[in-house]
Design a protein around this motif. Sequence first.
Motif, PDB file in Angstrom:
ATOM      1  N   UNK A 162      -8.500  23.111 181.269  1.00  0.00           N
ATOM      2  CA  UNK A 162      -9.713  22.562 181.860  1.00  0.00           C
ATOM      3  C   UNK A 162     -10.848  23.510 181.515  1.00  0.00           C
ATOM      4  N   UNK A 163     -11.847  22.975 180.856  1.00  0.00           N
ATOM      5  CA  UNK A 163     -13.021  23.774 180.513  1.00  0.00           C
ATOM      6  C   UNK A 163     -14.017  23.655 181.659  1.00  0.00           C
ATOM      7  N   UNK A 164     -14.575  24.775 182.066  1.00  0.00           N
ATOM      8  CA  UNK A 164     -15.545  24.792 183.158  1.00  0.00           C
ATOM      9  C   UNK A 164     -16.814  25.455 182.637  1.00  0.00           C
ATOM     10  N   UNK A 165     -17.926  24.717 182.695  1.00  0.00           N
ATOM     11  CA  UNK A 165     -19.191  25.286 182.236  1.00  0.00           C
ATOM     12  C   UNK A 165     -19.738  26.244 183.293  1.00  0.00           C
ATOM     13  N   UNK A 166     -20.742  27.011 182.924  1.00  0.00           N
ATOM     14  CA  UNK A 166     -21.361  27.932 183.875  1.00  0.00           C
ATOM     15  C   UNK A 166     -21.891  27.193 185.103  1.00  0.00           C
ATOM     16  N   UNK A 167     -22.313  25.935 184.920  1.00  0.00           N
ATOM     17  CA  UNK A 167     -22.835  25.140 186.032  1.00  0.00           C
ATOM     18  C   UNK A 167     -21.727  24.531 186.885  1.00  0.00           C
ATOM     19  N   UNK A 168     -20.459  24.737 186.483  1.00  0.00           N
ATOM     20  CA  UNK A 168     -19.347  24.222 187.266  1.00  0.00           C
ATOM     21  C   UNK A 168     -18.834  22.867 186.825  1.00  0.00           C
ATOM     22  N   UNK A 169     -19.398  22.302 185.769  1.00  0.00           N
ATOM     23  CA  UNK A 169     -18.926  21.018 185.254  1.00  0.00           C
ATOM     24  C   UNK A 169     -17.594  21.218 184.554  1.00  0.00           C
ATOM     25  N   UNK A 170     -16.743  20.192 184.631  1.00  0.00           N
ATOM     26  CA  UNK A 170     -15.384  20.315 184.106  1.00  0.00           C
ATOM     27  C   UNK A 170     -15.054  19.211 183.121  1.00  0.00           C
ATOM     28  N   UNK A 171     -14.262  19.570 182.117  1.00  0.00           N
ATOM     29  CA  UNK A 171     -13.616  18.582 181.255  1.00  0.00           C
ATOM     30  C   UNK A 171     -12.179  19.035 181.055  1.00  0.00           C
ATOM     31  N   UNK A 172     -11.274  18.136 181.347  1.00  0.00           N
ATOM     32  CA  UNK A 172      -9.854  18.421 181.222  1.00  0.00           C
ATOM     33  C   UNK A 172      -9.159  17.296 180.488  1.00  0.00           C
ATOM     34  N   UNK A 173      -7.839  17.258 180.562  1.00  0.00           N
ATOM     35  CA  UNK A 173      -7.079  16.266 179.807  1.00  0.00           C
ATOM     36  C   UNK A 173      -7.412  14.818 180.170  1.00  0.00           C
ATOM     37  N   UNK A 174      -7.729  14.564 181.435  1.00  0.00           N
ATOM     38  CA  UNK A 174      -8.047  13.195 181.847  1.00  0.00           C
ATOM     39  C   UNK A 174      -9.346  12.690 181.257  1.00  0.00           C
ATOM     40  N   UNK A 175     -10.383  13.494 181.313  1.00  0.00           N
ATOM     41  CA  UNK A 175     -11.672  13.080 180.753  1.00  0.00           C
ATOM     42  C   UNK A 175     -11.591  12.976 179.234  1.00  0.00           C
ATOM     43  N   UNK A 176     -10.866  13.886 178.605  1.00  0.00           N
ATOM     44  CA  UNK A 176     -10.702  13.812 177.148  1.00  0.00           C
ATOM     45  C   UNK A 176      -9.971  12.526 176.765  1.00  0.00           C
ATOM     46  N   UNK A 177      -8.921  12.188 177.508  1.00  0.00           N
ATOM     47  CA  UNK A 177      -8.168  10.960 177.229  1.00  0.00           C
ATOM     48  C   UNK A 177      -9.035   9.728 177.465  1.00  0.00           C
ATOM     49  N   UNK A 178      -9.877   9.755 178.495  1.00  0.00           N
ATOM     50  CA  UNK A 178     -10.783   8.630 178.752  1.00  0.00           C
ATOM     51  C   UNK A 178     -11.759   8.454 177.591  1.00  0.00           C
ATOM     52  N   UNK A 179     -12.313   9.540 177.100  1.00  0.00           N
ATOM     53  CA  UNK A 179     -13.214   9.451 175.949  1.00  0.00           C
ATOM     54  C   UNK A 179     -12.491   8.875 174.733  1.00  0.00           C
ATOM     55  N   UNK A 180     -11.276   9.326 174.489  1.00  0.00           N
ATOM     56  CA  UNK A 180     -10.502   8.809 173.356  1.00  0.00           C
ATOM     57  C   UNK A 180     -10.199   7.327 173.529  1.00  0.00           C
ATOM     58  N   UNK A 181      -9.910   6.911 174.749  1.00  0.00           N
ATOM     59  CA  UNK A 181      -9.616   5.508 175.011  1.00  0.00           C
ATOM     60  C   UNK A 181     -10.859   4.641 174.798  1.00  0.00           C
ATOM     61  N   UNK A 182     -12.010   5.137 175.204  1.00  0.00           N
ATOM     62  CA  UNK A 182     -13.261   4.413 174.953  1.00  0.00           C
ATOM     63  C   UNK A 182     -13.534   4.342 173.461  1.00  0.00           C
ATOM     64  N   UNK A 183     -13.261   5.427 172.762  1.00  0.00           N
ATOM     65  CA  UNK A 183     -13.478   5.456 171.319  1.00  0.00           C
ATOM     66  C   UNK A 183     -12.637   4.396 170.618  1.00  0.00           C
ATOM     67  N   UNK A 184     -11.407   4.213 171.065  1.00  0.00           N
ATOM     68  CA  UNK A 184     -10.535   3.240 170.399  1.00  0.00           C
ATOM     69  C   UNK A 184     -10.756   1.808 170.885  1.00  0.00           C
TER      70      UNK A 184
END
Length: 118
Positions: free
Chosen positions: A7-29
């Motif tokens: 899970x990547x956490x930005x300095x502002x506290x925003x997160x991207x992990x496996x679920x959000x990455x998979x959602x982006x990939x699903x939208x892409x396809x």
Amino acid sequence: MASLKITLVTDAGNRIGPGKAALLESIQSSGSISAAARAMGMDYKRAWLLLDSLNSAFTTPAVIRNTGGHGGGGAVLTEFGVELVARYRRLESQARMLAAADLDALERHAKREVSSKV
């Protein structure tokens, strides 16, 4: 085998992990937020909230929606969205390679039956 979840956490506290990455990939396809959500067993509102948090986390949106029109709307990843997924997956892959020996060593000591998660 033991595994890593990044899970990547930005300095502002925003997160991207496996679920959000998979959602982006699903939208892409699929080209659709609702189709991507259905494919992941997620309701549309949850998918939209996750995407809204991603788009709010960066100066450039990761996904843009196309509304209405002849075939209905849809959604596409922006150039940044494609880059975000690629960078996340690359970091995930590199972390797994770096951790492989340690994960194997720890797995040799792990119990084989399922225990409660803490």
